[in-house]
Write an enzyme that holds these catalytic residues in place. Sequence first.
Site, short mmCIF file in Angstrom:
data_model
loop_
_atom_site.label_atom_id
_atom_site.label_comp_id
_atom_site.label_asym_id
_atom_site.label_seq_id
_atom_site.Cartn_x
_atom_site.Cartn_y
_atom_site.Cartn_z
CG HIS A 252 -1.98 1.11 0.98
ND1 HIS A 252 -1.68 2.71 0.88
CD2 HIS A 252 -3.07 0.45 0.73
CE1 HIS A 252 -3.29 2.88 0.87
NE2 HIS A 252 -4.32 1.78 1.05
N GLY B 246 8.80 8.94 9.84
CA GLY B 246 8.31 9.68 8.03
C GLY B 246 7.41 10.19 8.72
#
Length: 571
Positions: free
Chosen positions: A83, A180
Site C-alpha cells: 500500500h 516519516g
Amino acid sequence: MEKQIIECVPNYSEGRDMSVIKQITDAIESVEGIKLLDVDPGEATNRTVVTFVGEPEPVLEAAFRGAQKAAELIDMRKHHGAHPRMGATDVCPLIPVAGITLEECAALARKLAERMASEADIPCYAYEAAAFTPERKNLAVCRAGEYEAIVEKLTTEGKQPDFMTEAVKQGNLEHALQTGCTAVGARDFLIAVNYNLNTTSTRRANAIAFDVREKGRPKREGNPITGKPMKDEKGNTIMIPGTLKGTKAIGWFIDEYGIAQVSMNITNMNASPLHVCFDEVCRCAQNRGIRVTGTEIVGLVPKRALIDAGKYFLEKQNRSVGIPEEDIINIAIHSMGLDDLKPFNAREKVIEYLLEDAQNAGKKKLVDLTVKGFAEETSRESPAPGGGTISAYMGALGAALGTMVANLSSHKPGWDDRWKEFSDWADKGQVLMTELLHLVDEDTDAFNRIMAAFGMPKKTDEEKAARSAAIQDATLYATQVPLHTMKASYQAFDICRAMAAEGNPNSVSDAGVGALAARAAVLGAGLNVKINAGSLKDRTVADKLIAEANELIEKANAAEKEIMAIVESKL
C-alpha cells in the site's frame, strides 16, 4: 443536548507484528471515553486500519497517543508493503458523526497535526477538508513519492509538510526519517451499503449502478452498450453522469445469498442521504424490470442516517415524525428492508449506540428503571435521586403528554390536511422530552459530585484548598443543572398551550395535566436551585441564579393558569 461525536480512522504502517499493533491500540484505549470499533491488519499491505469514536477531546488525545506510540515502535526505514505510505501513522482522518460539522472537524485536524509536530516530532500534512491549499485536498498530492521521497519532501520548498518539527527546521532529519510524515485531515462519513436485487444478473446490477453513481457511464458511439467509448479533444473518455452526487457504485453477484447487488459507497451523505439513494436505486431498478428486495449496511452507520430515513418515509405517509427514536429507526429498517438478509440490530450497527453502551457499561441509569423501580429507588434512605431528579422527570412527562396530544391530533380522522402542523409540535416535544430525560440522571450525578468533593482528603493546607474549590465547583454545577431543568420544563408550556387550544378536543384534559406537570417541574427544580445556591460563597453568582429561578417560577405560574383556563373552557 446532542453530543459531538467524531470517528477517527488512522492507518498505521504495520500489519504483521500483532504485538506492535496491540501496543498502539492499547495507547488509544488508554483514553477514557473512547470506543475502539475495529482493528483491521493487512499482511500484504503491512498496514493496519484502526477505527475508534468518541467526543472531540478524547478522540484528539487518543489519536495523538496512537501516533506517538507508532512513532516509537515503527521504523519507516525498514518498512515495505503493497500500500502507498509515507509515515508510521500514514493518514489520520477525523470524520463527523453527530453534533459536529465537517468544518469543525477540519479545525480539530489542524490542531491535532500541530500538536503531533510540536510534541511528538512528527511532520504533518493537512489534507482533504483540513487542507490549506486546493492541491493538498488530494491525499495523493501530499503522499507523492511516498516514504522514498522523504528527504525531498522535508527539504524542498513547496513540498514540505504544513506542520514541521523543530528538528527538521534546523536541518536534523534523523527522527523524521524514522517516523516519516503523517497526513491529518477531515472527511465526510462513508456509508457502505448494498442493495439486494431480485436477479442473479451482474450485468443488470451494473447497469443500475451506472445509472445512479456520480461518475455515471461512458458515452458510446452508436450502440449504448457495445459502442466504442467517445473521447473529448484531450483524449479523455466522455462520461454520462449518474443521478446521485457523492456516490460510487458497481454491480456484483454474491454467492452467499445467491443474488446480485448494487454495491454503493455514499461518500457525501448530505448530498445523497441513505433514503434518497434507496429510492433512486429502486426507481432505476424498476425501469429495468427489477425490484430492490432489501438493503444491507456494511459496517457501521451514524444514527442520523436512519433517523432521517425514518422521518422521510413517515412524511411520505403523512404521518407524524414526533414519535420515539426507536420507533423512527424501526420505520427506517422496515422501509428499506435492512433485515432482508439477516436481522438488523441498531444497538450493534449505529455508532452512537455503541459508544453510549460502552460509556454506560456497568452504570446504573435511573431512566432505564421501570416506573415501579424508579419510585422505589426514590423512596430509599439515600438522598439521591431527590427533588431535582423528580422535577426533571415531571418535566419530561409534561412534554410527553403535550406530544401525545399532538400525535393524536395529527392522526385524527378528518384532520388529514393538518398532519404536518401537529407533527411539527410532536417533533419539538420529543426533543424536549429527550433533553429532560437526560437531566433526570444529570441531576443525580450533580449531587454525587458534591458528595465526592466532600470526600476529598483535607490533611494539608493544599488538600483543604483543593477540596474547598472542588466543593464550590460541584455546588455551582448542582445549581446550574436544576436551572437547566426549569428552562427546559418551561418550554413544555408552549406545546401544552397549543394542544389545549388547537389539538384534539377529546384529549384536552391530557394537555392540562401536561401543563400541571410542567409547572410542578419548574417550581420543584426552582427549590433545588435555591437550596444549592445557598451554599455558594460567590453571592453575586448565587443571587443571579436565584433571580433567574424566581423569574421562571413567576412565568410558569402564569402559563399554567392560562392553559388551565383554556382546558376548563372546553371540558
